[in-house]
Structures are given as structure tokens and as C-alpha cells.
Enzyme design. Sequence first.
Site, PDB file in Angstrom:
ATOM      1  N   THR A 190       0.889  -1.161   0.000  1.00 17.14           N
ATOM      2  CA  THR A 190       0.000   0.000   0.000  1.00 17.14           C
ATOM      3  C   THR A 190       0.923   1.205   0.000  1.00 17.14           C
ATOM      4  OG1 THR A 190      -1.872  -0.997   1.178  1.00 17.14           O
ATOM      5  CG2 THR A 190      -1.552   1.314   1.552  1.00 17.14           C
ATOM      6  N   ARG A 218     -13.853  -7.965  -1.729  1.00 14.14           N
ATOM      7  CA  ARG A 218     -13.135  -7.669  -0.469  1.00 14.14           C
ATOM      8  C   ARG A 218     -12.562  -6.239  -0.457  1.00 14.14           C
ATOM      9  NH1 ARG A 218      -7.819  -5.897   1.168  1.00 14.14           N
ATOM     10  NH2 ARG A 218      -7.372  -6.766   3.209  1.00 14.14           N
ATOM     11  N   VAL A 219     -12.766  -5.560   0.642  1.00 13.69           N
ATOM     12  CA  VAL A 219     -12.192  -4.235   0.831  1.00 13.69           C
ATOM     13  C   VAL A 219     -11.411  -4.261   2.139  1.00 13.69           C
ATOM     14  CG1 VAL A 219     -12.694  -1.788   1.169  1.00 13.69           C
ATOM     15  CG2 VAL A 219     -14.098  -3.124  -0.409  1.00 13.69           C
ATOM     16  N   GLY A 220     -10.204  -3.714   2.153  1.00 11.53           N
ATOM     17  CA  GLY A 220      -9.377  -3.698   3.360  1.00 11.53           C
ATOM     18  C   GLY A 220      -9.534  -2.406   4.145  1.00 11.53           C
ATOM     19  N   GLY A 242      -0.765  -2.926   5.779  1.00 13.48           N
ATOM     20  CA  GLY A 242      -0.655  -4.238   6.406  1.00 13.48           C
ATOM     21  C   GLY A 242      -1.938  -5.029   6.242  1.00 13.48           C
TER      22      GLY A 242
HETATM   23  N1  ASP Z   1      -3.816  -2.616   3.952  1.00 14.29           N
HETATM   24  C1  ASP Z   1      -3.961  -3.162   2.625  1.00 14.29           C
HETATM   25  C2  ASP Z   1      -5.222  -3.962   2.563  1.00 14.29           C
HETATM   26  O1  ASP Z   1      -5.483  -4.741   3.469  1.00 14.29           O
HETATM   27  C3  ASP Z   1      -2.822  -3.988   2.180  1.00 14.29           C
HETATM   28  C4  ASP Z   1      -1.462  -3.565   2.653  1.00 14.29           C
HETATM   29  O2  ASP Z   1      -1.266  -2.459   3.094  1.00 14.29           O
HETATM   30  O3  ASP Z   1      -0.500  -4.365   2.590  1.00 14.29           O
HETATM   31  O4  ASP Z   1      -5.927  -3.874   1.575  1.00 14.29           O
END
Ligand code: ASP
Length: 326
Positions: A190, A218-220, A242
Site C-alpha cells: 500500500t 473484499r475491501v481492506g 498491512g
Molecule cells: N492494507 C492493505 C489492505 O489490506 C494492504 C497492505 O497495506 O498491505 O488492503
Amino acid sequence: MAKWALVAHGGAGVIERAHLRPEQDAAYREVMGRVAQAGAAVLKAGGAALDAIEAAIQILEDDPLFNAGRGAVFTAQGDIELDASIMDGGTLAAGAVAGVTRTRHPISAARAVMEHSPHVFLGGEGADAFARSQGLEAVEPSFFFTERRWKSLVRELERQGLPIPRRPAVAPAKEDARTALAHDEGKRGTVGVVALDADGVVAAGTSTGGVTAKRWGRVGDSPIIGAGTYATNAACAVSCTGAGEYFIRLSVARTICALVELKGLSLQAAVDQLVQRDLTKLGGEGGVIAVAPDGQMAWSFNTSGMYRARIADGEAMVVGIYKDDP
Ligand code: ASP
């Protein structure tokens, strides 16, 4: 005039010194430094934190080294669905988009939602249509394609025993020189930037492709205000990277701000409490960056590395990748 400051990240994950070739190490350091300088140039000229953040994140979105914009990871269906958010700590105005597939700069779409719509969060086709209506650049989905992310998708689907979608017909046949420098830091990544401007306003922005082989829309955490991004002049501005599911459950960005505002923790103590203690205890991995209206800057991560840079009025720029970097 307040002291300005800016911190940027390009994702946290399995990033170890022994795994990066010298030219990869150099490429990541160069672009993180360039991004910090681009944001700093806006702040030095008296520009707003939001402008510095948007300018810096656009560079990261265009660079195939990062999981945001061009170079983002693929869904299990072989698509690229991008998420982003932005927040102004001076006014608590915020904007976010999830699942956009045709907007070149999702961070600008998030900003347009904040500034030109009555809403905070738009998703999917509607978000792309809104971005287009605001005059933001639209691209074909193939614009975001990179060969190495496609290979990561195939590997991940094989690992999960899932069907492999047809390779997009318009995808470039060969990797370009820049993409070949990309390091595989795991399934994620990210980008994010936090800034304090000369008017004393803090802001935060985050942009991502999410996680490789994501399914079911899916949404993070990245586009969720309070989870992946938060900013308030009463405390600080935070951008996260993360395992999104953990960051959502801990409301990481908002909680860091609450610890600073309500418990009086220093910025470094607050980010460490959330990342080193709470996130680690829950079994999540990742990192955060933060800046406060008084000029404090902080980062914390519990992975082996996080691409990062910070720069402030009158201070030398610091760029890091691994845990033992300064
Ligand atoms: N935080 C992002 C997500 O879960 C992925 C990442 O930052 O590694 O979509």
C-alpha cells in the site's frame, strides 16, 4: 508560520536486506526520497498538506514498484480493484473510494469525493463514474497491469487451489525495466503519506490495490476512515499498511489519534502501542506512519521492512527500508 513535515510509506511486509538486489534497494530508496521531496516542495512553497499528499501519492500510484495504481495486485478474477482515502485534519473532511478499476489516480478520486460530493465513501462503478464526471483521468484497466503481479496471482491461486482466470488479452507481453526492479514483499502493499503544512494543518492519504487474489469484493482498511487513514488537528494524521482485516478491527488510525488526544501519549508511544502491542497481540502484521501538528513524526512496523521516508523543515531527509535502517 508553523514547521512543515511529511512522512511517506510504500508498504510493509517481508522486505529483508538479503532479498533485495542492490539495484532494487537503490530503486526503492530513490523513489521514496523523490516522493518525499515532491511533497516537501509543495509544503515549502506554503502549499496545503492535502496538495502535498495528493502530489506524492500520485507518483507512487504511477510507479509499478508499489501495490497502488499501476502495479497493483490482481483479484482472483484477474481484475484490479483499487481503494484509496484522504482526510483533512483541520476540518475533519474526508473522502474515500473502493473497488475503482478505471481511475488512474484513486487518491484524486478520494479527494474529489471529499471536496465535490455530499458523501464520504463511494464504491465500484459509481466511484469511477463520479471521478470521470469530475474530470479526473480515466484509463483502460490494462493500464494497471504488470507481469510480475500477474505471476504472483497465478502462484497464489495455485496455492489456494483456485481456478486461474484467462490472462488479459491486452496485457503487455514483457516486463519493462522498471517493473523488473519490483520486489515481491508478499501478497500485499500500500502507499500512504501524512503531512503537516505551514498553516499547522495535518492530513493523511492512503492508496492500495489490496491483497493478491482477493475475492467477493473484499475491501481492506486503506479506504476506511478510522482504520487505514485518519487525521485530526486535535492529535495527528495517520496512514496504515498491512493486513487490513486486523487494522479494521482495531480502528488503528483513529485509535492512535485518540491515544494522543485523550491520553496525552507522545506520537511515537501511540504508534508503538497500536502496532507493537495491539496489532501484534491480535496476530496482524503491518505498519503505520504519523505526523502531529507540533511537528512530531513517527513510524512503527512489526514486519521485517517498510519502505519509508520522512522530511521536515530544517531537518535532513531520512529514507529507510529494513528494520535496522534509521
Ligand atoms: N492494507 C492493505 C489492505 O489490506 C494492504 C497492505 O497495506 O498491505 O488492503
